[in-house]
Design a protein around this motif. Structure first.
Motif, PDB file in Angstrom:
ATOM      1  N   GLY A  55       0.818  -1.201   0.000  1.00  0.00           N
ATOM      2  CA  GLY A  55       0.000   0.000   0.000  1.00  0.00           C
ATOM      3  C   GLY A  55       0.852   1.251   0.000  1.00  0.00           C
ATOM      4  N   ALA A  56       0.225   2.385  -0.316  1.00  0.00           N
ATOM      5  CA  ALA A  56       0.952   3.649  -0.406  1.00  0.00           C
ATOM      6  C   ALA A  56       1.641   3.992   0.912  1.00  0.00           C
ATOM      7  CB  ALA A  56      -0.009   4.763  -0.808  1.00  0.00           C
ATOM      8  N   ILE A  71       2.411  11.762   0.355  1.00  0.00           N
ATOM      9  CA  ILE A  71       0.973  11.472   0.484  1.00  0.00           C
ATOM     10  C   ILE A  71       0.321  12.754   0.981  1.00  0.00           C
ATOM     11  CG2 ILE A  71      -0.806  10.038   1.538  1.00  0.00           C
ATOM     12  CD1 ILE A  71       1.211   7.846   1.906  1.00  0.00           C
ATOM     13  N   LEU A  82      -8.234  10.162  -8.094  1.00  0.00           N
ATOM     14  CA  LEU A  82      -7.004   9.428  -7.831  1.00  0.00           C
ATOM     15  C   LEU A  82      -6.625   8.575  -9.031  1.00  0.00           C
ATOM     16  CD1 LEU A  82      -7.325   8.101  -4.150  1.00  0.00           C
ATOM     17  CD2 LEU A  82      -5.526   9.591  -5.050  1.00  0.00           C
ATOM     18  N   LEU A  85      -2.671   3.117  -7.759  1.00  0.00           N
ATOM     19  CA  LEU A  85      -1.512   3.102  -6.874  1.00  0.00           C
ATOM     20  C   LEU A  85      -0.208   2.944  -7.649  1.00  0.00           C
ATOM     21  CD1 LEU A  85      -0.288   2.868  -3.972  1.00  0.00           C
ATOM     22  CD2 LEU A  85      -0.697   0.402  -4.146  1.00  0.00           C
ATOM     23  N   ASN A  91      -1.488   9.301  -6.343  1.00  0.00           N
ATOM     24  CA  ASN A  91      -1.943   7.931  -6.127  1.00  0.00           C
ATOM     25  C   ASN A  91      -2.455   7.667  -4.711  1.00  0.00           C
ATOM     26  OD1 ASN A  91       0.458   7.985  -4.747  1.00  0.00           O
ATOM     27  ND2 ASN A  91       1.584   6.796  -6.292  1.00  0.00           N
ATOM     28  N   ALA A  92      -2.442   8.654  -3.827  1.00  0.00           N
ATOM     29  CA  ALA A  92      -2.962   8.448  -2.466  1.00  0.00           C
ATOM     30  C   ALA A  92      -3.158   9.796  -1.789  1.00  0.00           C
ATOM     31  CB  ALA A  92      -2.007   7.581  -1.647  1.00  0.00           C
ATOM     32  N   ARG A  94      -3.990  11.500   2.320  1.00  0.00           N
ATOM     33  CA  ARG A  94      -4.177  11.340   3.759  1.00  0.00           C
ATOM     34  C   ARG A  94      -5.328  12.227   4.194  1.00  0.00           C
ATOM     35  NH1 ARG A  94       0.125  12.086   8.792  1.00  0.00           N
ATOM     36  NH2 ARG A  94      -1.418  12.827  10.336  1.00  0.00           N
ATOM     37  N   ILE A 106      -5.914   6.758   5.110  1.00  0.00           N
ATOM     38  CA  ILE A 106      -5.281   6.805   3.796  1.00  0.00           C
ATOM     39  C   ILE A 106      -6.294   6.285   2.781  1.00  0.00           C
ATOM     40  CG2 ILE A 106      -3.423   5.942   2.320  1.00  0.00           C
ATOM     41  CD1 ILE A 106      -2.359   7.768   4.404  1.00  0.00           C
ATOM     42  N   GLU A 108      -6.542   5.242  -1.401  1.00  0.00           N
ATOM     43  CA  GLU A 108      -5.770   4.995  -2.614  1.00  0.00           C
ATOM     44  C   GLU A 108      -6.633   4.205  -3.588  1.00  0.00           C
ATOM     45  OE1 GLU A 108      -2.648   2.911  -0.543  1.00  0.00           O
ATOM     46  OE2 GLU A 108      -3.298   0.963  -1.337  1.00  0.00           O
ATOM     47  N   ARG A 110      -6.959   1.175  -6.056  1.00  0.00           N
ATOM     48  CA  ARG A 110      -6.364  -0.101  -6.445  1.00  0.00           C
ATOM     49  C   ARG A 110      -7.080  -0.616  -7.678  1.00  0.00           C
ATOM     50  NH1 ARG A 110      -3.219  -1.861  -2.098  1.00  0.00           N
ATOM     51  NH2 ARG A 110      -2.322  -3.340  -3.599  1.00  0.00           N
TER      52      ARG A 110
END
Length: 822
Positions: A55-56, A71, A82, A85, A91-92, A94, A106, A108, A110
């Motif tokens: 994960g990111a 992030i 987005l 990833l 790509n991510a 917070r 978080i 993201e 996928r």
């Protein structure tokens, strides 16, 4: 960072090597070492159980910000986009929790594509929580450093971890407190995250970050099955001050009364009710009342003035109006996981089957066509197997009828459902669904079902069929054990007779397990009448509105009764007499293969048990014409099953039972001193003693697998098993005296020690093989011993140093000594 990674050659697969290499960079495991069954991350990260990207957050923190360098934190309400990833940028994000300074979120995207991400369960927006106080990783959790939100997940329940990637493609377009999924913190409290309008999973994915919560409109009807409460706006959950319209639709025989809240306050008397959404969930009840109606009581007797139980009263209703379910279907949102179903415990479990061990006497569809209607079904009426997992499980099964299957039943009433429950430790609830979307429109608990038999349940409220929409009928099972759902022997009517709700989806049973090619034992009775059944006192009643009614009274082997009555402004008491046809007897004559009567044989017939007398005879009287299944059981004899057809005369059924074949198992027990007399053999729940020739014979043994144990003072016990399959068996057992080894190791002699080019070993009686290993466990010698007392071993190729020699004895024991080569 760690100094190195040690990788055994039998674990040299790409996913494992990548996982271990990331450890070298300092990354922790994202699964719990406690093996408590809880799955914080699942298949969504390489450091858990996935053969996918990290994960990111993991790439950012544990790869020194090299793989994901930033992030960004977002907080402003609005729409965001987005990239996947695997993209280099954007790509991510917070998102901080307003309720915690130590936990944040978080998000993201996928995307299920590419060399590694193609193994993801699905594409969508992955939302997970980071706990900065949890330490590195999840190995010592709880608390966990990383937790992925998923439908029906809680602090203790796994939910559907494979459905964690959210998108409108799967009906999951938001994550918010009070919703499903919910962004709770590590202690289970609200996280304050509001992500709405999650889009479709394409090249990118969009979502809306909101600073206000969303709320549910929860609708119900009272009394049960009296009508439908519909969300016409159909865009929930809702934000504050949004206008919401709901509508009430009465079921057959009911009228709308009012809308109330759960406190009983009347909110509106209009069927269509519009209100502004407050900043909380709204619970509304659509209340219905039966149309102006009066009790009509029925009492049924036969020509001998005996009360008749289970007589069917069929009443033709006044209306020819067909209920339109279109608005019900259109007002229902995309199907989500029902909270009563999706606890997560089905996920990854495959259903299995067990065969039926009991013959049922009743097959609903086999009855002669009733004047009031007919049974509809896809199964063959026979219960052959049952489906479940053997453990705790919740699922639903259904018989599906497409619009083309329903043409001749349009406007008719579905009045009773028959099914075959197979597990007592379970709860069963009848269900009716409509449309391709399987919208639930009827539910009725089944109280105290009869297990391993057909159960026919009259619906509290008849359900009217509209052939414009698919019809599903079946039941929900909440089982604690066993295999609860009865089915036939197949083959399945695919997509119709074998539908099962499993892991958040309606699928065919064969989709879950290709060997399960069966139809559910589910049947429904449809016709133009309201149906009622008389109780043990020959009584039943129906509440009817004023009007003129035709009705009939019927039961198998009785002449039907037909009449009419008028309801004005008071109740009625109606008395009917139906004439029973001729009845007959069935006599069982049970003998052995020599035609001698068998006493105490158990005959199961028509759901009752009978035992033969000294003459081997059982007589059963007062039977209606019918096909009755029977089972005859007697210890030591082969069970007999069959059907007795009672047509127009008494029946005598002669049955000859055959003895179950038995066989002889002969034990011969010896030792190095010869035959062993007086050894005790515990075998097949009996004890046997060897004679002077060391022989013991067990007679009358059925086919099967049996364990045995042989004991005698001063000898080591011998244990084993023997298979008896359609033939006698002879076993030769070698007994070892205790004094040979164990208590007296001097009987085993080895020299020289230390040694150089060879060693001599004496006293090898009852030794099966010898193994010599070096100090790191490499075998230098593995030598079977064949009745030798002494052997010499060439050790010229042995390395210098310490070795271990192990003698394996024929009774399973062993002795190990240290030896040294100079």
């Amino acid at each position: 960072m760690y100094d190195y990674t040690f990788q055994p050659e039998n674990q040299a697969v790409a996913s494992t090597i990548s996982h271990e290499m990331f450890h070298t960079l300092g990354a922790p495991d994202l699964y719990r070492y406690s093996q408590d069954g809880f799955n914080p991350v699942g298949p969504w990260d390489l450091m858990s159980s996935g053969f996918v990207h990290m994960g990111a957050f993991m790439k950012y923190k544990y790869a020194n910000k090299k793989w994901v360098s930033e992030i960004p934190t977002i907080s402003e309400p609005g729409e965001y986009t987005l990239n996947p990833l695997t993209s280099n940028t954007n790509n991510a994000f917070r998102i901080n929790s307003p309720f915690s300074t130590t936990e944040y979120f978080i998000v993201e995207y996928r995307k299920k594509s590419g060399r590694y991400e193609s193994t993801l369960p699905q594409s969508g927006l992955l939302v997970y929580r980071i706990n900065t106080l949890a330490g590195d990783g999840n190995a010592n959790g709880p608390p966990d450093e990383v937790y992925v939100y998923r439908p029906n997940g809680t602090t203790t329940a796994n939910g559907q971890i494979n459905l964690a990637a959210l998108s409108s493609d799967y009906g999951y377009s938001l994550i918010s407190d009070g919703q499903n999924p919910s962004p709770f913190l590590s202690n289970g409290s609200e996280g304050g995250l509001n992500i709405l309008n999650i889009g479709s999973a394409g090249e990118t994915i969009t979502f809306t970050l909101s600073n206000t919560g969303v709320y549910n409109v929860n609708l119900s009807s009272s009394p049960a099955n009296s009508g439908f409460a519909l969300d016409i706006t159909n865009n929930g959950p809702y934000t504050e001050n949004v206008s919401v319209t709901v509508k009430a639709e009465p079921s057959f025989g009911f009228l709308f009364e009012n809308w109330t809240n759960t406190s009983g306050d009347i909110l509106s008397s209009e069927q269509t009710y519009t209100f502004n959404m407050p900043a909380n969930d709204v619970n509304l009840i659509a209340n219905f009342t039966e149309k102006e109606s009066y009790n009509v009581n029925f009492e049924v007797k036969d020509q001998f003035e005996d009360l008749v139980e289970n007589a069917t009263i069929a009443i033709l209703p006044l209306t020819d109006k067909i209920i339109d379910y279109g608005q019900i279907i259109s007002s229902s949102s995309s199907p989500k996981v029902p909270l009563s179903i999706a606890s997560g415990k089905n996920n990854g479990i495959i259903p299995t089957t067990v065969e039926s061990s009991k013959i049922s006497n009743f097959i609903p569809a086999a009855y002669p066509k009733e004047a009031a209607g007919e049974w509809i079904n896809w199964d063959n009426g026979e219960n052959t197997s049952a489906i479940g997992t053997g453990g705790e499980i919740t699922f639903m099964v259904a018989s599906r009828w497409e619009t083309t299957d329903l043409a001749e039943y349009n406007g008719q009433l579905l009045s009773k459902i028959a099914f075959f429950p197979r597990e007592a430790n379970a709860e069963y609830t009848l269900k009716i669904w409509i449309g391709d979307e399987t919208i639930e429109v009827y539910s009725q608990n089944v109280e105290a079902p009869t297990i391993n038999e057909w159960n026919t349940v009259y619906l509290d409220v008849p359900f009217q069929i509209n052939a414009s929409y698919d019809l599903w009928f079946g039941y929900e099972i909440n089982a604690q054990s066993g295999h609860p759902a009865g089915c036939d022997s197949g083959p399945a009517v695919s997509g119709k007779g074998n539908m099962i709700y499993w892991d958040n989806n309606w699928v065919m049973l064969s989709d879950l397990n290709t060997s399960l090619n069966y139809n559910w034992n589910i049947q429904a009775f449809v016709g133009n009448s309201i149906l009622k059944a008389t109780d043990a006192e020959g009584h039943t009643y129906s509440k009817l509105e004023p009007g003129v009614y035709n009705y009939s009274v019927s039961k198998h082997n009785y002449e039907p009764f037909e009449a009419s009555f008028t309801v004005v402004d008071t109740g009625l008491d109606l008395y009917s007499v139906i004439t029973r046809g001729a009845t007959y007897s069935v006599t069982f004559e049970i003998t052995d293969e020599n035609e001698l009567p068998l006493e105490d044989a158990l005959v199961t017939f028509n759901n009752a048990d009978y035992v033969t007398g000294v003459n081997g005879i059982v007589e059963i009287e007062d039977l209606d014409p019918w096909g009755y299944k029977y089972t005859v059981v007697k210890e030591a004899y082969i069970q007999e099953n069959g059907v007795v057809e009672v047509v127009d005369e008494d029946v005598v059924k002669s049955i000859s039972l055959s003895l179950i074949p038995t066989y002889t198992v002969t034990f011969t027990v010896t030792s190095s001193q010869g035959n062993v007399e007086g050894a005790n053999i515990n075998f097949a729940d009996n004890d046997y003693t060897t004679n002077s020739e060391g022989v013991a014979v067990a007679d009358g043994i059925y086919s099967g697998t049996y364990n045995y144990i042989i004991t005698k003072d001063s000898y080591h016990d011998r244990r084993g098993s023997v298979k008896v399959i359609d033939t006698d068996v002879a076993l030769s057992i070698s007994f070892t005296p205790v004094s040979v080894f164990g208590l007296n190791n001097e009987s085993f002699n080895l020299y020289p020690n230390p040694f150089t080019s060879s060693i001599t070993i004496k006293g090898l009686q009852d030794v099966e093989r010898i193994v010599i290993s070096n100090i790191i466990g490499q075998k230098m010698l593995n030598l079977p011993i064949s009745k030798k007392e002494t052997i010499e071993v060439n050790t010229s190729k042995f390395d210098r140093g310490v070795h271990l020699i192990t003698l394996y004895y024929i009774d399973g024991t062993r002795i190990t000594k240290k030896i040294v080569k100079n």
